[in-house]
Motif scaffolding. Sequence first.
Motif, mmCIF file in Angstrom:
data_model
loop_
_atom_site.group_PDB
_atom_site.id
_atom_site.type_symbol
_atom_site.label_atom_id
_atom_site.label_comp_id
_atom_site.label_asym_id
_atom_site.label_seq_id
_atom_site.Cartn_x
_atom_site.Cartn_y
_atom_site.Cartn_z
ATOM 1 N N MET A 19 -76.362 2.361 77.902
ATOM 2 C CA MET A 19 -77.631 2.913 78.393
ATOM 3 C C MET A 19 -77.419 3.969 79.472
ATOM 4 S SD MET A 19 -80.916 0.908 79.843
ATOM 5 C CE MET A 19 -82.386 1.811 80.244
ATOM 6 N N GLN A 20 -76.429 3.687 80.354
ATOM 7 C CA GLN A 20 -76.146 4.665 81.400
ATOM 8 C C GLN A 20 -75.778 6.022 80.810
ATOM 9 O OE1 GLN A 20 -75.382 1.489 81.461
ATOM 10 N NE2 GLN A 20 -74.723 0.745 83.476
ATOM 11 N N ALA A 21 -74.969 5.980 79.754
ATOM 12 C CA ALA A 21 -74.519 7.221 79.116
ATOM 13 C C ALA A 21 -75.718 7.996 78.563
ATOM 14 C CB ALA A 21 -73.536 6.908 77.992
ATOM 15 N N LYS A 22 -76.668 7.218 77.983
ATOM 16 C CA LYS A 22 -77.864 7.833 77.416
ATOM 17 C C LYS A 22 -78.656 8.558 78.516
ATOM 18 C CE LYS A 22 -81.483 5.956 74.442
ATOM 19 N NZ LYS A 22 -81.959 4.601 74.055
ATOM 20 N N ILE A 23 -78.784 7.880 79.662
ATOM 21 C CA ILE A 23 -79.551 8.492 80.756
ATOM 22 C C ILE A 23 -78.838 9.748 81.276
ATOM 23 C CG2 ILE A 23 -80.571 8.136 83.046
ATOM 24 C CD1 ILE A 23 -80.712 5.146 82.393
ATOM 25 N N GLN A 24 -77.519 9.638 81.382
ATOM 26 C CA GLN A 24 -76.734 10.810 81.807
ATOM 27 C C GLN A 24 -77.025 12.008 80.899
ATOM 28 O OE1 GLN A 24 -75.170 11.104 84.460
ATOM 29 N NE2 GLN A 24 -74.217 9.152 85.106
ATOM 30 N N TYR B 117 -79.755 12.540 79.161
ATOM 31 C CA TYR B 117 -81.089 13.078 79.473
ATOM 32 C C TYR B 117 -81.055 13.919 80.748
ATOM 33 C CZ TYR B 117 -83.419 10.185 75.943
ATOM 34 O OH TYR B 117 -83.846 9.640 74.774
ATOM 35 N N LEU B 118 -80.289 13.433 81.737
ATOM 36 C CA LEU B 118 -80.198 14.181 82.998
ATOM 37 C C LEU B 118 -79.657 15.583 82.749
ATOM 38 C CD1 LEU B 118 -78.949 11.530 85.581
ATOM 39 C CD2 LEU B 118 -80.932 13.050 85.821
ATOM 40 N N PHE C 137 -90.948 13.535 78.764
ATOM 41 C CA PHE C 137 -90.307 12.551 79.639
ATOM 42 C C PHE C 137 -91.278 11.611 80.322
ATOM 43 C CE2 PHE C 137 -86.856 15.495 79.085
ATOM 44 C CZ PHE C 137 -85.737 14.653 79.022
ATOM 45 N N LEU C 138 -92.406 12.155 80.817
ATOM 46 C CA LEU C 138 -93.285 11.346 81.670
ATOM 47 C C LEU C 138 -94.544 10.873 80.959
ATOM 48 C CD1 LEU C 138 -93.078 13.573 84.903
ATOM 49 C CD2 LEU C 138 -91.689 11.571 84.347
ATOM 50 N N GLY C 139 -94.796 11.355 79.752
ATOM 51 C CA GLY C 139 -95.990 10.961 79.005
ATOM 52 C C GLY C 139 -95.980 9.466 78.693
ATOM 53 N N ARG C 140 -97.145 9.002 78.217
ATOM 54 C CA ARG C 140 -97.290 7.559 77.961
ATOM 55 C C ARG C 140 -96.263 7.052 76.944
ATOM 56 N NH1 ARG C 140 -101.701 4.802 75.786
ATOM 57 N NH2 ARG C 140 -102.514 6.817 75.100
ATOM 58 N N LYS C 141 -96.008 7.867 75.933
ATOM 59 C CA LYS C 141 -95.002 7.467 74.945
ATOM 60 C C LYS C 141 -93.700 8.228 75.153
ATOM 61 C CE LYS C 141 -98.412 6.256 71.458
ATOM 62 N NZ LYS C 141 -99.321 6.899 70.519
ATOM 63 N N GLY C 142 -93.463 8.638 76.396
ATOM 64 C CA GLY C 142 -92.315 9.476 76.702
ATOM 65 C C GLY C 142 -91.033 8.691 76.911
ATOM 66 N N GLN D 242 -81.173 3.323 89.661
ATOM 67 C CA GLN D 242 -80.940 4.574 90.396
ATOM 68 C C GLN D 242 -80.969 5.781 89.464
ATOM 69 O OE1 GLN D 242 -77.316 3.954 92.546
ATOM 70 N NE2 GLN D 242 -78.379 3.032 94.289
ATOM 71 N N LEU D 243 -80.302 5.625 88.293
ATOM 72 C CA LEU D 243 -80.264 6.735 87.332
ATOM 73 C C LEU D 243 -81.673 7.081 86.835
ATOM 74 C CD1 LEU D 243 -77.064 5.903 85.236
ATOM 75 C CD2 LEU D 243 -77.453 7.953 86.608
ATOM 76 N N LEU D 244 -82.454 6.034 86.575
ATOM 77 C CA LEU D 244 -83.815 6.282 86.076
ATOM 78 C C LEU D 244 -84.651 7.030 87.115
ATOM 79 C CD1 LEU D 244 -84.767 2.980 84.191
ATOM 80 C CD2 LEU D 244 -84.362 5.245 83.230
ATOM 81 N N ASN D 245 -84.529 6.610 88.368
ATOM 82 C CA ASN D 245 -85.254 7.307 89.433
ATOM 83 C C ASN D 245 -84.820 8.763 89.523
ATOM 84 O OD1 ASN D 245 -87.055 5.474 90.362
ATOM 85 N ND2 ASN D 245 -85.634 4.528 91.814
ATOM 86 N N GLU D 246 -83.532 8.959 89.394
ATOM 87 C CA GLU D 246 -83.002 10.317 89.461
ATOM 88 C C GLU D 246 -83.589 11.167 88.328
ATOM 89 O OE1 GLU D 246 -78.695 12.442 89.192
ATOM 90 O OE2 GLU D 246 -78.718 10.318 89.724
ATOM 91 N N LEU D 247 -83.603 10.561 87.136
ATOM 92 C CA LEU D 247 -84.136 11.280 85.977
ATOM 93 C C LEU D 247 -85.611 11.634 86.212
ATOM 94 C CD1 LEU D 247 -83.784 12.359 83.128
ATOM 95 C CD2 LEU D 247 -84.377 10.094 82.242
ATOM 96 N N LYS D 248 -86.359 10.640 86.692
ATOM 97 C CA LYS D 248 -87.793 10.864 86.901
ATOM 98 C C LYS D 248 -88.040 11.998 87.908
ATOM 99 C CE LYS D 248 -92.038 8.385 87.754
ATOM 100 N NZ LYS D 248 -92.618 7.742 88.934
ATOM 101 N N THR D 249 -87.349 11.940 89.051
ATOM 102 C CA THR D 249 -87.590 12.992 90.053
ATOM 103 C C THR D 249 -87.109 14.354 89.560
ATOM 104 O OG1 THR D 249 -85.687 12.013 91.150
ATOM 105 C CG2 THR D 249 -87.783 11.869 92.307
ATOM 106 N N SER D 250 -86.051 14.383 88.786
ATOM 107 C CA SER D 250 -85.599 15.704 88.336
ATOM 108 C C SER D 250 -86.577 16.308 87.327
ATOM 109 C CB SER D 250 -84.175 15.647 87.777
ATOM 110 O OG SER D 250 -84.161 14.894 86.588
#
Length: 333
Positions: free
Chosen positions: A1-6, A8-9, A30-35, A57-65
Motif C-alpha cells: 500500500m505504501q508503494a501505491k501511495i508513493q 500517487y504522490l 483525488f478528493l471527490g467522494r469516489k476519489g 503520514q503518507l495519506l496526509n501528505e498525499l491529501k495536502t499535496s
Amino acid sequence: MQAKIQQYLLEVASATPSNADEAEFLRLRFLGRKGVLNDLFADFKLAESKDRREIGQLLNELKTSVEAKVLEHSAGKPKVLISAEDTSRPGWSVAPGSHHPVSQVRDELVDIFRRMGFAVAEGPEMEDDWHNFTALNFPPEHPARDMQDTFFLARNPDWALRTHTSNVQVRTMESQKPPIRIIAPGRVFRNEAISSRSHCMFHQIEGLYLDRKVSFADMKQTLLEFAQAFFGEKTAIRLRPSYFPFTEPSAEMDIWWGLETEVDYRMTKGTGWLEILGCGMVDPAVLEACGIDPQEFSGFAFGLGVERIAMQRFAIPDIRALFDNDLRLLRTL
Ligand code: PHE
C-alpha cells in the motif's frame, strides 16, 4: 500500500493542470467522494497496526499535496465553476434613478443662462436681516418682513430662512467688482398656508447682470432669449409694470401661452399670458448699500420660481405633488 501511495504522490507532484477545469478534475480524482483518497482511507482502516503510522503520514501528505496543487492552479478559487461568473444566472435588477422634475427644470434653466455667460453663484439658506431685506431696500415697516411671510429664528430674530434668492445678489455685489453676471439657483422659504398653488418651501433662480451702461433693453433681450430657448423659438413675451423694493423700474414677465389649454381657466386666468418671472433694474439704493457706485454701474436682476415652471412643463396641477415624492408619480415624469 505504501508503494501505491508513493506512486500517487509522484503523480500529483508532476501534475500540471493548465486551467481551472483541469485543476477541478484533479481535485475530483483525488478528493471527490469516489476519489482515490477515500478508497485509500478505506484500505487504511484494514491495514495492520504496525503499518498504520507510516500509511497515515503518507495519506496526509498525499491529501495536502493535492489540495496545494488544486489551490495553486485555480487561483485560490476551488469553486470557480459555480461562482458568480456563471453567465446563465439571472442578473441583479438595478433600479435606475431619475432626476426629480424640479431638478430637471432647474438644470435646464441654469444651462440656458450658462450658455449666455452667466456663472452659478450660491448663498446661505439661513440669512441675516441685512442680506435678505435691508440691503435690498426693504423699508423697516415693509409687510414682507412680517411674521406672516418669514420664518424667523426663534433664538435670534435677526436671522431667518431666506424668503428669496435675492440675498445672493447682495452677497455677490459685496464680494465682487462689476462686471458681474451670475445666476443663483436655490431653495427659499415662506410662511404661507400650503395649498395646491403655494408651498412653504420652493426653488428660485436669481439672475444679476451688472456693468457699465446696462439698460432695460439689455434686460428685455436677455429675457427674450431665455424664454425662446426654454419655451420655444416662437415664444412671445410681455413686460408688465410691477413693484419690488430692490428694482426700479420693476416688471413682471409673461409669456404668450395661448387659450387652447385654458379649459379650467387655471393656467392663465383666461388671458392667454402666463406669468414667469419678476425683474427690474437694480435700484441705486441697493448698489450703494453694497458699495457699488450707481453713477458708474447699472444692472438688471430677475427671479423666477422653478416649481411653477415644472408644474406647467409636466402638467402637474398641485404643487404639493412635487414635495410628496410619491414614486408612482415621479416614475411617470
Ligand atoms: N426676489 C423676488 C421675489 O422673490 C423676485 C425678483 C428678483 C424680482 C430679482 C426682481 C428682481 O419675488
